[in-house]
Write a protein that holds these residues in place. Sequence first.
Motif, PDB file in Angstrom:
ATOM      1  N   ARG A 246       0.833  -1.207   0.000  1.00 55.32           N
ATOM      2  CA  ARG A 246       0.000   0.000   0.000  1.00 55.32           C
ATOM      3  C   ARG A 246       0.861   1.248   0.000  1.00 55.32           C
ATOM      4  N   ARG A 247       1.861   1.280   0.857  1.00 59.55           N
ATOM      5  CA  ARG A 247       2.707   2.464   0.963  1.00 59.55           C
ATOM      6  C   ARG A 247       3.536   2.651  -0.307  1.00 59.55           C
ATOM      7  N   PHE A 248       4.002   1.546  -0.908  1.00 58.99           N
ATOM      8  CA  PHE A 248       4.731   1.623  -2.169  1.00 58.99           C
ATOM      9  C   PHE A 248       3.820   2.146  -3.271  1.00 58.99           C
ATOM     10  N   ASP A 249       2.612   1.600  -3.350  1.00 60.31           N
ATOM     11  CA  ASP A 249       1.646   2.020  -4.370  1.00 60.31           C
ATOM     12  C   ASP A 249       1.289   3.497  -4.244  1.00 60.31           C
ATOM     13  N   GLU A 250       1.357   4.018  -3.026  1.00 60.68           N
ATOM     14  CA  GLU A 250       1.068   5.431  -2.794  1.00 60.68           C
ATOM     15  C   GLU A 250       2.268   6.324  -3.120  1.00 60.68           C
ATOM     16  N   GLY A 251       3.377   5.705  -3.550  1.00 63.81           N
ATOM     17  CA  GLY A 251       4.537   6.467  -3.980  1.00 63.81           C
ATOM     18  C   GLY A 251       5.542   6.771  -2.887  1.00 63.81           C
ATOM     19  N   GLU A 252       5.351   6.167  -1.722  1.00 65.16           N
ATOM     20  CA  GLU A 252       6.267   6.417  -0.607  1.00 65.16           C
ATOM     21  C   GLU A 252       7.594   5.687  -0.830  1.00 65.16           C
ATOM     22  N   ASP A 253       8.699   6.313  -0.434  1.00 65.46           N
ATOM     23  CA  ASP A 253      10.007   5.663  -0.498  1.00 65.46           C
ATOM     24  C   ASP A 253      10.044   4.619   0.607  1.00 65.46           C
ATOM     25  N   ILE A 254      10.117   3.362   0.230  1.00 67.65           N
ATOM     26  CA  ILE A 254       9.986   2.283   1.208  1.00 67.65           C
ATOM     27  C   ILE A 254      11.316   1.731   1.716  1.00 67.65           C
ATOM     28  N   HIS A 255      12.438   2.228   1.216  1.00 65.05           N
ATOM     29  CA  HIS A 255      13.730   1.662   1.602  1.00 65.05           C
ATOM     30  C   HIS A 255      13.977   1.712   3.101  1.00 65.05           C
ATOM     31  N   GLU A 256      13.556   2.767   3.744  1.00 68.56           N
ATOM     32  CA  GLU A 256      13.772   2.895   5.184  1.00 68.56           C
ATOM     33  C   GLU A 256      12.749   2.107   5.994  1.00 68.56           C
TER      34      GLU A 256
END
Length: 83
Positions: free
Chosen positions: A15-25
Motif C-alpha cells: 500500500r505504501r509503495f503504491d502510494e509512492g512512498e520511499d519504502i527503503h527505510e
Amino acid sequence: MKAKKIVQSSEELDRRFDEGEDIHELIDMPRAKIIRHGKKVRITLDVAESLVNDIDVIREEMGVDRGALIKVWLYERVQQEKQ
C-alpha cells in the motif's frame, strides 16, 4: 528527521509503495527474506510483430521491461484460471 516505522505486513508495504512512498527505510533488512518460487525455465514464443508492438506501447507507458510485464500477465492469468 523523524524515523519511519518499519512495516508490519506485506500488505502495508504494498500500500505504501503504491502510494509512492520511499519504502527503503521501512524494510528491516536483516530480517528480509528472498522467496524463490522454484527453478526458472526458459521458454521461447513466436508471436506476431503487431502484438509485440502493442505490448511495447503498454510497457513504455508503465515504464517496465517487456519480459517483466509478460511474466506478470502470465502469472495473473494462471491464477485466474486456477480459480
